[in-house]
Design an enzyme around this catalytic site. Sequence first.
Site, PDB file in Angstrom:
ATOM      1  N   ASP A  86       7.930  -0.344   3.942  1.00  0.00           N
ATOM      2  CA  ASP A  86       7.037  -0.787   5.283  1.00  0.00           C
ATOM      3  C   ASP A  86       5.991  -1.286   4.599  1.00  0.00           C
ATOM      4  O   ASP A  86       5.524  -1.472   3.491  1.00  0.00           O
ATOM      5  CB  ASP A  86       6.787   0.400   5.778  1.00  0.00           C
ATOM      6  CG  ASP A  86       5.841   1.378   4.810  1.00  0.00           C
ATOM      7  OD1 ASP A  86       6.307   1.521   3.662  1.00  0.00           O
ATOM      8  OD2 ASP A  86       4.885   1.859   5.171  1.00  0.00           O
ATOM      9  N   GLU A 181       5.490   4.483   3.386  1.00  0.00           N
ATOM     10  CA  GLU A 181       4.640   4.852   2.352  1.00  0.00           C
ATOM     11  C   GLU A 181       3.151   4.497   2.996  1.00  0.00           C
ATOM     12  O   GLU A 181       2.257   5.280   2.560  1.00  0.00           O
ATOM     13  CB  GLU A 181       4.953   3.983   1.143  1.00  0.00           C
ATOM     14  CG  GLU A 181       3.936   4.399  -0.085  1.00  0.00           C
ATOM     15  CD  GLU A 181       2.620   3.707  -0.178  1.00  0.00           C
ATOM     16  OE1 GLU A 181       1.894   3.833  -1.153  1.00  0.00           O
ATOM     17  OE2 GLU A 181       2.579   2.623   0.476  1.00  0.00           O
TER      18      GLU A 181
END
Length: 413
Positions: A86, A181
């Site tokens: 991400d 994350e």
Amino acid sequence: MAKYENLVTRFLKYVKTETRSNEDSTTIPSTQTQVEFIKGLANELKGLGLQNVHISDESGYVFATLPSNLEDDANTKVVGFISHVDTADFNAHNVQPQIVENYDGESDIKLDEAGNFVLTTAEFPNLRNYKGHDLITTDGSTLLGADDKSGVAEIMSAMEYLQAHPEIKHGEIKVGFGPDEEIGTGADNFNVEDFGADIAYTVDGGPLGELEYETFNAAQAKLTFKGKDVHTGTAKNVMVNAIQLAINYQNSLPADEVPEKTEGREGFFHLFKFDGSVEEAHTTYIIRDHDRKHFEERKQLMLDIAERMNTELGEERVVIDLQDQYYNMREVLEKDMTAVDIAKEAMEDLGITPEIYPVRGGTDGSKISFMGLPTPNLFAGGENMHGRYEYVSTQVMEKATDVILEIVKLLAK
């Protein structure tokens, strides 16, 4: 010809796919774009010949195994390499990476045609470290996504290289690519037993040589301020302005203990979200400190301020929800520095000076280490992450891939 012929191509392909996470989502992963991207990585891992490739419904991670090619690997540690897919909370739609070849180390780099966004050595002096490098930048309208698609590309390219060079002896290797994350939840459901490594590394750091095993302790506080809205003409001694309550709360915190006034091991309070009206206001803070005692004191201060304000107001108008996010992984790693020592040796063998200092942030390794799997963080190459001025050197990405391979070789000895 480049040593890792698909490294840059792979990275450019990855960053053009939007995988921004969403902290308001209740799904795992938090966005469908991450789901699809991870499926694509799973297919790529299978195409490279890795085994036991599977995506966890619980965590959203894709795990894979490169089997050992040693005759006897009974005493060889199983090593894992982990990166997140991400990107941060900044525009990541239609990323258009640009390549600046053989950068001279001094010139300004114009990101957009109009020249509204420019990388300058005056503002970003680290650019001077990249004389002679090929830099990948944004076009000024998005972030780049080197955090952490550079890490994904480096791990994938290292596995590809090992498959193409069976003469390189290695033990069993585990690979993990996961979501979310950037919103702090990615490793919440990481399954250490399923991953199956003895030691691991996140490849999620910044410039050349970064080796990190000390992170912040981290918490988040969400506050609700309850007001009373009446006509301003008759408001005296009746109105309670929730916005003013939020201001009073903020002003009760130490003014100099904020990100823009701290460095090194100095902790902080950071107000990063506010919305509200006279009737009700909401704020969100993050609390950070490397020292556990100071961390607990910071949290207690936030609770105490809320309690004091409610006492002064004579009723509960300040509600605080305080949740820990992750802890300083040094608490785990200093008990067994094997993973750190091997990474240091690998870098030194390659002529890279390890740059070891406390991270003013966290990694998925922070949580994974507390799950029983020591997981320090290796450099992946990105600079100015989380915004339009992000860039990465292709040569540093190659060095990061070298370090992964050198760790594998050292563990096989």
